[in-house]
Design a protein around this motif. Structure first.
Motif, PDB file in Angstrom:
ATOM      1  N   ASP A 160     -19.824 -51.997 -13.130  1.00 23.13           N
ATOM      2  CA  ASP A 160     -20.923 -52.394 -12.592  1.00 23.13           C
ATOM      3  C   ASP A 160     -20.738 -53.165 -11.368  1.00 23.13           C
ATOM      4  OD1 ASP A 160     -22.675 -52.317 -15.117  1.00 23.13           O
ATOM      5  OD2 ASP A 160     -20.843 -53.512 -16.000  1.00 23.13           O
ATOM      6  N   ILE A 161     -19.656 -53.900 -11.015  1.00 26.46           N
ATOM      7  CA  ILE A 161     -19.315 -54.365  -9.823  1.00 26.46           C
ATOM      8  C   ILE A 161     -17.838 -54.036  -9.336  1.00 26.46           C
ATOM      9  CG2 ILE A 161     -18.926 -56.611  -8.649  1.00 26.46           C
ATOM     10  CD1 ILE A 161     -20.470 -57.651 -11.131  1.00 26.46           C
TER      11      ILE A 161
ATOM     12  N   SER B 220     -17.755 -43.467  -6.359  1.00 26.97           N
ATOM     13  CA  SER B 220     -17.768 -42.643  -7.343  1.00 26.97           C
ATOM     14  C   SER B 220     -17.553 -43.713  -8.624  1.00 26.97           C
ATOM     15  CB  SER B 220     -16.714 -41.699  -7.092  1.00 26.97           C
ATOM     16  OG  SER B 220     -16.975 -40.756  -6.329  1.00 26.97           O
ATOM     17  N   ALA B 221     -16.757 -44.625  -8.507  1.00 30.55           N
ATOM     18  CA  ALA B 221     -16.402 -45.620  -9.774  1.00 30.55           C
ATOM     19  C   ALA B 221     -17.417 -46.438 -10.160  1.00 30.55           C
ATOM     20  CB  ALA B 221     -15.175 -46.212  -9.432  1.00 30.55           C
ATOM     21  N   LEU B 222     -18.722 -46.516  -9.390  1.00 28.03           N
ATOM     22  CA  LEU B 222     -19.642 -47.427  -9.664  1.00 28.03           C
ATOM     23  C   LEU B 222     -20.637 -46.717 -10.615  1.00 28.03           C
ATOM     24  CD1 LEU B 222     -21.055 -48.732  -6.129  1.00 28.03           C
ATOM     25  CD2 LEU B 222     -20.292 -50.269  -8.098  1.00 28.03           C
ATOM     26  N   ALA B 223     -21.019 -47.854 -11.496  1.00 24.86           N
ATOM     27  CA  ALA B 223     -22.305 -47.255 -12.664  1.00 24.86           C
ATOM     28  C   ALA B 223     -23.504 -47.326 -11.994  1.00 24.86           C
ATOM     29  CB  ALA B 223     -22.025 -48.112 -13.761  1.00 24.86           C
ATOM     30  N   VAL B 224     -24.503 -46.980 -12.868  1.00 21.70           N
ATOM     31  CA  VAL B 224     -25.917 -46.799 -12.321  1.00 21.70           C
ATOM     32  C   VAL B 224     -26.498 -48.278 -12.302  1.00 21.70           C
ATOM     33  CG1 VAL B 224     -28.282 -46.275 -12.828  1.00 21.70           C
ATOM     34  CG2 VAL B 224     -26.580 -44.615 -13.206  1.00 21.70           C
ATOM     35  N   GLY B 225     -26.916 -48.603 -10.994  1.00 22.04           N
ATOM     36  CA  GLY B 225     -27.445 -50.025 -10.747  1.00 22.04           C
ATOM     37  C   GLY B 225     -26.248 -50.869 -10.181  1.00 22.04           C
TER      38      GLY B 225
ATOM     39  N   ASP C  75     -21.473 -42.245   5.381  1.00 29.19           N
ATOM     40  CA  ASP C  75     -21.895 -40.922   5.883  1.00 29.19           C
ATOM     41  C   ASP C  75     -23.251 -40.685   5.077  1.00 29.19           C
ATOM     42  OD1 ASP C  75     -20.020 -40.687   7.845  1.00 29.19           O
ATOM     43  OD2 ASP C  75     -18.498 -40.008   6.205  1.00 29.19           O
ATOM     44  N   PRO C  76     -24.052 -39.825   5.343  1.00 26.08           N
ATOM     45  CA  PRO C  76     -25.248 -39.274   4.515  1.00 26.08           C
ATOM     46  C   PRO C  76     -24.985 -38.876   3.029  1.00 26.08           C
ATOM     47  CG  PRO C  76     -25.477 -38.432   6.747  1.00 26.08           C
ATOM     48  CD  PRO C  76     -24.050 -39.025   6.714  1.00 26.08           C
ATOM     49  N   PRO C  77     -23.714 -38.061   2.699  1.00 24.57           N
ATOM     50  CA  PRO C  77     -23.384 -38.090   1.325  1.00 24.57           C
ATOM     51  C   PRO C  77     -22.978 -39.280   0.440  1.00 24.57           C
ATOM     52  CG  PRO C  77     -22.252 -36.376   2.923  1.00 24.57           C
ATOM     53  CD  PRO C  77     -22.795 -37.562   3.740  1.00 24.57           C
ATOM     54  N   ASP C  78     -22.495 -40.209   1.339  1.00 22.03           N
ATOM     55  CA  ASP C  78     -22.079 -41.596   0.712  1.00 22.03           C
ATOM     56  C   ASP C  78     -23.390 -42.331   0.261  1.00 22.03           C
ATOM     57  OD1 ASP C  78     -19.420 -41.198   0.911  1.00 22.03           O
ATOM     58  OD2 ASP C  78     -19.456 -41.991   3.196  1.00 22.03           O
ATOM     59  N   CYS C  79     -24.344 -42.089   1.288  1.00 16.56           N
ATOM     60  CA  CYS C  79     -25.663 -42.974   0.980  1.00 16.56           C
ATOM     61  C   CYS C  79     -26.676 -42.168   0.083  1.00 16.56           C
ATOM     62  CB  CYS C  79     -26.422 -42.835   2.257  1.00 16.56           C
ATOM     63  SG  CYS C  79     -25.782 -43.774   3.661  1.00 16.56           S
TER      64      CYS C  79
ATOM     65  N   HIS D 210     -27.763 -43.582  -3.513  1.00 16.04           N
ATOM     66  CA  HIS D 210     -29.384 -43.735  -3.960  1.00 16.04           C
ATOM     67  C   HIS D 210     -29.437 -42.980  -5.195  1.00 16.04           C
ATOM     68  CE1 HIS D 210     -33.530 -42.583  -3.580  1.00 16.04           C
ATOM     69  NE2 HIS D 210     -33.141 -41.340  -3.732  1.00 16.04           N
ATOM     70  N   LEU D 211     -28.623 -41.845  -5.536  1.00 14.62           N
ATOM     71  CA  LEU D 211     -28.829 -41.362  -6.916  1.00 14.62           C
ATOM     72  C   LEU D 211     -28.476 -42.285  -8.005  1.00 14.62           C
ATOM     73  CD1 LEU D 211     -27.280 -38.021  -6.260  1.00 14.62           C
ATOM     74  CD2 LEU D 211     -29.628 -38.417  -6.646  1.00 14.62           C
ATOM     75  N   LYS D 212     -27.518 -43.527  -7.967  1.00 22.23           N
ATOM     76  CA  LYS D 212     -27.038 -44.510  -8.692  1.00 22.23           C
ATOM     77  C   LYS D 212     -27.766 -45.596  -8.620  1.00 22.23           C
ATOM     78  CE  LYS D 212     -22.230 -42.952  -9.163  1.00 22.23           C
ATOM     79  NZ  LYS D 212     -21.008 -43.333  -9.358  1.00 22.23           N
TER      80      LYS D 212
END
Length: 353
Positions: free
Chosen positions: A226-227, A255-260, A273-277, A281-283
Motif C-alpha cells: 500500500d505504501i 511495480s511493487a505498489l498495490a492498487v490505490g 516517463d509516460p510508461p511510468d505515468c 494511472h492504471l493502479k
C-alpha cells in the motif's frame, strides 16, 4: 558568543563553514524564549531550497535541531518558564546558529522535552522522526492493516519509519543494503510487549534488485504494498555509481505498489516517463514528495506541527521510537563534522555543548 555559519561557495565551489562571533539583543521579543543549548544536530544544508524561498545571505546559520534549557522568556510567552527543558527545530530564516551557547527562538518552534530523554538523543533523531511522521501520516495516510515497503530500513530515517509503522499495526517489508544491515534488521524487536520481529521480510538488494518484486508479491498475496517510502531513486539504467546501485529503480517501486497505493519519495528531481505515468494511472496510485522543511517554511499548520513534535519526543521517551545512537562530537570538532555531513560522507552528526 560564537556560532557556526556557512559561507556559500561561488559557482560550483564547496561551501565553507566558519566560526563567527554573534551577539543577542538585550531585550527579548514578545513571544521569544532564550535557550541555553545542550545539544545540536547537524544535517546537510539545502542551499538551493534557501535560494528558492528567498533566503540569500553571506553567512547562513548552521545547526537547527536543538535541545536545551530555557533561561528567560518574553512578556507574552505562554507555554514555557525558566528552567524548562525544550527541544525544537529552528526556522529556515533563523539568524541564530544552533551551535551558539545561547539562542533566541520563538516559542512556537519548541516543545517540552521529557526529563528522561537525553538532549543528544533527541537532537540527533528529531529530524528523522519528523520526516517519518510526515511521510506516514501526512502523505501516505497510514492505517492499521496496510503493508509498507521501506527502502534501506537500516538507515536512521528508515529505522524511525519502521518503528512508527509497526506501532500503528502496519505490516513492514524493507530492503537491506549490506550483509551487516541485513543481520541488524532481522534481529529488530520491539522494546515493549510481544517480542516478535518488527519486520515481516528483509529483502537484500546489495547484489541487485531482481528479487525485490517477486518477494514483495509473495508477501502480499500478489497484490503489492500500500505504501513505499524511499531514500532516493535510481532513475536511469546507465547510472553506475555505487550510491545509485543501492537505490531501487523507479519502475521497480511503481511495480511493487498495490492498487490505490502511495509512493513517498525523497528524490527532489524525480522524472517519470509516460510508461511510468501510465502504470501509476492504471493502479490509481499517487506520488508524494517528502520535503522535511515544509513545516518550518510555512506557518499554515503550526499547531499540527507542534503536535507532531510533541508526539515524537514522547514516543522516544517511552521507547516506542529507538533511534540509532549517534556519538556526539565537541564544539571544537563541529566544523569538520559539518563538512563531512555536507559532502554526504556522513548522513548527520550531533554536537554536545
Amino acid at each position: 558568543m560564537k556560532g557556526l555559519f556557512c559561507r556559500a561557495g561561488v559557482s560550483d565551489a564547496q561551501p565553507k563553514f566558519v566560526i563567527q562571533e554573534m551577539t543577542l539583543p538585550d531585550v527579548l521579543g514578545s513571544h521569544q524564549v532564550r535557550v541555553q543549548v545542550k545539544a545540536c544536530g547537524l544535517s546537510p544544508l539545502d542551499l538551493k531550497l534557501l535560494a528558492d524561498v528567498g533566503i540569500q545571505r553571506d553567512l547562513i546559520p548552521v545547526g537547527r535541531e536543538v535541545a536545551g534549557v530555557v533561561l528567560q522568556v518574553g512578556p507574552k510567552v505562554k507555554f514555557f518558564q525558566p528552567e524548562d527543558e525544550v527541544v525544537g527545530v529552528l526556522p529556515l530564516d533563523s539568524p541564530c546558529s544552533g551551535l551558539c551557547d545561547v539562542i533566541d527562538v520563538d516559542e512556537h518552534y519548541l516543545v517540552q522535552k521529557p526529563e528522561k530523554l537525553s538532549s543528544v538523543c533527541v537532537a540527533s533523531a528529531l529530524r528523522d522522526g519528523l520526516c517519518a511522521y510526515t511521510a506516514l501520516h501526512t502523505h501516505a495516510h497510514m492505517a492499521a492493516g496496510h503493508t509498507l515497503l521501506v527502502v534501506d530500513g537500516a538507515s536512521s530515517f528508515g529505522l524511525m519509519v519502521t518503528q512508527l509503522a509497526c506501532y500503528h499495526g502496519v505490516k513492514v517489508l524493507t530492503t537491506s543494503h549490506s550483509p551487516q544491515n541485513h543481520t541488524f534488521l532481522e534481529q529488530l524487536r520491539p522494546s515493549v510487549g510481544v517480542q516478535d520481529p518488527l519486520l515481516a521480510r528483509v529483502i537484500p538488494v546489495y547484489n541487485g534488485s531482481s528479487e525485490l518484486l517477486p518477494l514483495v508479491l509473495e508477501e502480499t498475496g500478489g497484490l503489492g504494498v500500500d505504501i513505499v517510502i524511499d531514500s532516493g531513486v535510481h532513475l536511469l539504467e546507465e547510472e553506475e555509481s555505487e550510491d545509485m546501485k543501492l537505490h531501487l529503480h523507479k519502475h521497480d517501486i511503481i511495480s511493487a505498489l498495490a492498487v490505490g497505493g502511495h509512493w513517498v519519495t525523497s528524490h527532489q528531481d524525480l522524472q517519470l516517463d509516460p510508461p511510468d505515468c501510465r502504470l501509476l494511472h492504471l493502479k490509481s496510485a499517487s506520488v508524494s514528495f517528502l520535503n522535511p522543511e515544509v513545516w518550518t517554511a510555512s506557518s499554515a499548520q503550526q499547531g499540527r506541527y507542534l503536535h507532531i513534535l510533541k508526539d515524537i519526543v514522547e514516543k522516544m521517551s517511552t521507547g516506542v521510537l529507538r533511534p540509532q545512537p549517534e556519538e556526539a562530537v565537541s564544539i571544537y570538532e563541529a566544523t569538520v563534522a559539518m563538512e563531512t555531513v555536507q559532502r554526504r560522507q556522513k548522513k548527520k552528526a550531533v554536537v554536545q555543548l
